[in-house]
Design a protein around this motif. Structure first.
Motif, short mmCIF file in Angstrom:
data_model
loop_
_atom_site.label_atom_id
_atom_site.label_comp_id
_atom_site.label_asym_id
_atom_site.label_seq_id
_atom_site.Cartn_x
_atom_site.Cartn_y
_atom_site.Cartn_z
N UNK A 195 -22.58 -16.81 0.17
CA UNK A 195 -22.21 -15.40 0.37
C UNK A 195 -20.68 -15.29 0.50
N UNK A 196 -20.10 -14.25 -0.09
CA UNK A 196 -18.66 -14.00 0.13
C UNK A 196 -18.52 -13.13 1.36
N UNK A 197 -17.76 -13.58 2.32
CA UNK A 197 -17.64 -12.85 3.59
C UNK A 197 -16.33 -12.07 3.65
N UNK A 198 -16.33 -10.92 4.36
CA UNK A 198 -15.07 -10.20 4.55
C UNK A 198 -14.13 -11.03 5.43
N UNK A 199 -12.84 -10.95 5.12
CA UNK A 199 -11.84 -11.62 5.96
C UNK A 199 -10.95 -10.56 6.60
N UNK A 200 -10.48 -10.91 7.77
CA UNK A 200 -9.73 -9.95 8.56
C UNK A 200 -8.52 -10.67 9.16
N UNK A 201 -7.62 -9.91 9.81
CA UNK A 201 -6.41 -10.51 10.39
C UNK A 201 -6.80 -11.54 11.45
N UNK A 202 -6.20 -12.74 11.39
CA UNK A 202 -6.50 -13.77 12.39
C UNK A 202 -5.74 -13.48 13.68
N UNK A 203 -6.11 -14.20 14.75
CA UNK A 203 -5.40 -14.01 16.02
C UNK A 203 -4.02 -14.67 15.96
N UNK A 204 -3.12 -14.19 16.82
CA UNK A 204 -1.72 -14.60 16.71
C UNK A 204 -1.51 -16.11 16.91
N UNK A 205 -2.36 -16.73 17.75
CA UNK A 205 -2.14 -18.16 18.02
C UNK A 205 -2.87 -19.06 17.01
N UNK A 206 -3.39 -18.49 15.94
CA UNK A 206 -4.08 -19.30 14.93
C UNK A 206 -3.12 -19.70 13.81
N UNK A 207 -3.50 -20.77 13.10
CA UNK A 207 -2.59 -21.30 12.07
C UNK A 207 -2.63 -20.52 10.76
N UNK A 208 -3.63 -19.66 10.58
CA UNK A 208 -3.75 -18.90 9.34
C UNK A 208 -3.57 -17.40 9.62
N UNK A 209 -3.13 -16.66 8.60
CA UNK A 209 -2.98 -15.21 8.78
C UNK A 209 -4.31 -14.46 8.72
N UNK A 210 -5.32 -15.05 8.05
CA UNK A 210 -6.61 -14.35 7.87
C UNK A 210 -7.74 -15.25 8.32
N UNK A 211 -8.85 -14.63 8.74
CA UNK A 211 -10.05 -15.42 9.09
C UNK A 211 -11.30 -14.63 8.67
N UNK A 212 -12.41 -15.35 8.55
CA UNK A 212 -13.68 -14.66 8.24
C UNK A 212 -14.00 -13.73 9.39
N UNK A 213 -14.43 -12.51 9.08
CA UNK A 213 -14.73 -11.54 10.14
C UNK A 213 -15.78 -12.14 11.07
N UNK A 214 -15.47 -12.25 12.39
CA UNK A 214 -16.35 -12.98 13.30
C UNK A 214 -17.78 -12.46 13.35
N UNK A 215 -17.98 -11.15 13.10
CA UNK A 215 -19.36 -10.64 13.17
C UNK A 215 -20.10 -10.74 11.84
N UNK A 216 -19.51 -11.48 10.86
CA UNK A 216 -20.14 -11.53 9.54
C UNK A 216 -20.91 -12.84 9.30
N UNK A 217 -20.93 -13.75 10.29
CA UNK A 217 -21.62 -15.03 10.09
C UNK A 217 -22.06 -15.60 11.43
N UNK A 218 -22.91 -16.61 11.35
CA UNK A 218 -23.45 -17.27 12.54
C UNK A 218 -22.93 -18.72 12.55
N UNK A 219 -22.18 -19.10 13.58
CA UNK A 219 -21.54 -20.43 13.59
C UNK A 219 -22.37 -21.51 14.28
N UNK A 220 -23.56 -21.16 14.74
CA UNK A 220 -24.28 -22.11 15.60
C UNK A 220 -24.70 -23.40 14.88
N UNK A 221 -24.86 -23.35 13.54
CA UNK A 221 -25.29 -24.56 12.84
C UNK A 221 -24.14 -25.41 12.33
N UNK A 222 -22.93 -25.23 12.86
CA UNK A 222 -21.75 -25.93 12.32
C UNK A 222 -21.91 -27.45 12.43
N UNK A 223 -21.39 -28.15 11.43
CA UNK A 223 -21.44 -29.62 11.38
C UNK A 223 -20.01 -30.16 11.55
N UNK A 224 -19.84 -31.15 12.44
CA UNK A 224 -18.54 -31.79 12.65
C UNK A 224 -18.35 -32.89 11.61
#
Ligand SMILES: O=C(O)CCC(=O)C(=O)O
Length: 260
Positions: free
Chosen positions: A148-177
């Protein structure tokens, strides 16, 4: 049957896993002992010198450093990607990720939002140069998120990137390290969601991403994150399209000059 040499041939099950999950690996391109002299060379000749991209020392060093060109064309990586994308492959970008202790969070994102590719097709390999663990902020990925292509939005100031995936557009619970030993790498697609946390350890986390696409893809070679004069590598097979610019392996002359 693909053009990969037998030792790097992916199985049907591996290919199905990649299609389903958007990532594959880890695999070893070399042992930690084999990576040690390469890491020393990267530290002395790459991280401390300017490369072709005036905005970033870590970008496009395949253009001026044989050690980076050789990593970017390593058959353990390229032949596996050939099992996914076919026999003609371009490495269109290389980028070091040098996260020092205290280094900022890289937010969840899908890479294709940042890239000058048309059509938007890419498979990346992220290779560990240091040992990479949860402690020193390994990359995390979300299996299946590439579908799926997710919307991206402005990242928080202390992050290394200017944009991030919109936090309410995905579920991060299955993340793999993606913990890796030096010389190991994993493969992921242009829309696989990934991130890394702030490096709260005392250990540097150095890796390199190789971006691989096909000769049918236009790489807008003067656009961000690239730069005027940027060249790619024709890493495997042939290009009958002819609209991208390629470099050959840089000579080691510059290396001997640097070492004097
Ligand atoms: O190294 C990281 O933490 C992020 C890497 C990344 O975003 C990438 O390779 O596309």
């Amino acid at each position: 049957m693909s053009s990969a040499s037998p030792e790097y041939q992916l199985s049907r099950a591996d290919i199905d896993f990649f299609v389903e999950n958007g990532y594959l690996g880890p695999y070893a391109a070399m042992t930690p002992a084999e990576m040690a002299p390469i890491r020393a060379e990267i530290e002395s000749r790459v991280l401390t010198t300017d490369g072709p991209n005036p905005r970033s020392r870590g970008q496009s060093r395949h253009m001026d450093q044989p050690v980076v060109y050789d990593l970017a064309t390593h058959p353990a990586i390229i032949d596996r990607i050939a099992c996914l994308l076919g026999p003609d492959l371009i490495v269109w970008a290389t980028n070091f990720w040098n996260k020092a202790p205290g280094g900022a969070e890289i937010p969840w994102h899908q890479d294709i939002n940042f890239w000058p590719l048309e059509p938007p097709l890419n498979t990346s390999a992220w290779m560990a140069i240091d040992e990479v663990t949860v402690e020193n902020s390994c990359v995390q990925i979300i299996p299946g998120s590439h579908r799926e292509s997710l919307p991206h939005t402005r990242a928080e100031d202390d992050m290394a990137f200017p944009k991030m995936a919109a936090p309410d557009s995905f579920e991060a619970s299955g993340a793999v390290d993606m913990e890796l030993k030096p010389g190991e790498f994993f493969i992921f697609s242009e829309r696989t969601l990934h991130r890394s946390s702030k490096n709260t350890s005392g250990k540097r986390r150095l890796g390199i991403s190789l971006r691989v696409t096909l000769p049918i893809v236009h790489v807008f070679q003067d656009s961000s994150p690239l730069h005027p004069g940027h060249t790619a590598i024709l890493a495997k097979g042939k290009d009958v399209m002819g609209f991208n610019r390629y470099a050959s392996r840089p000579s080691s002359e510059r290396l001997s000059l640097c070492s004097q």
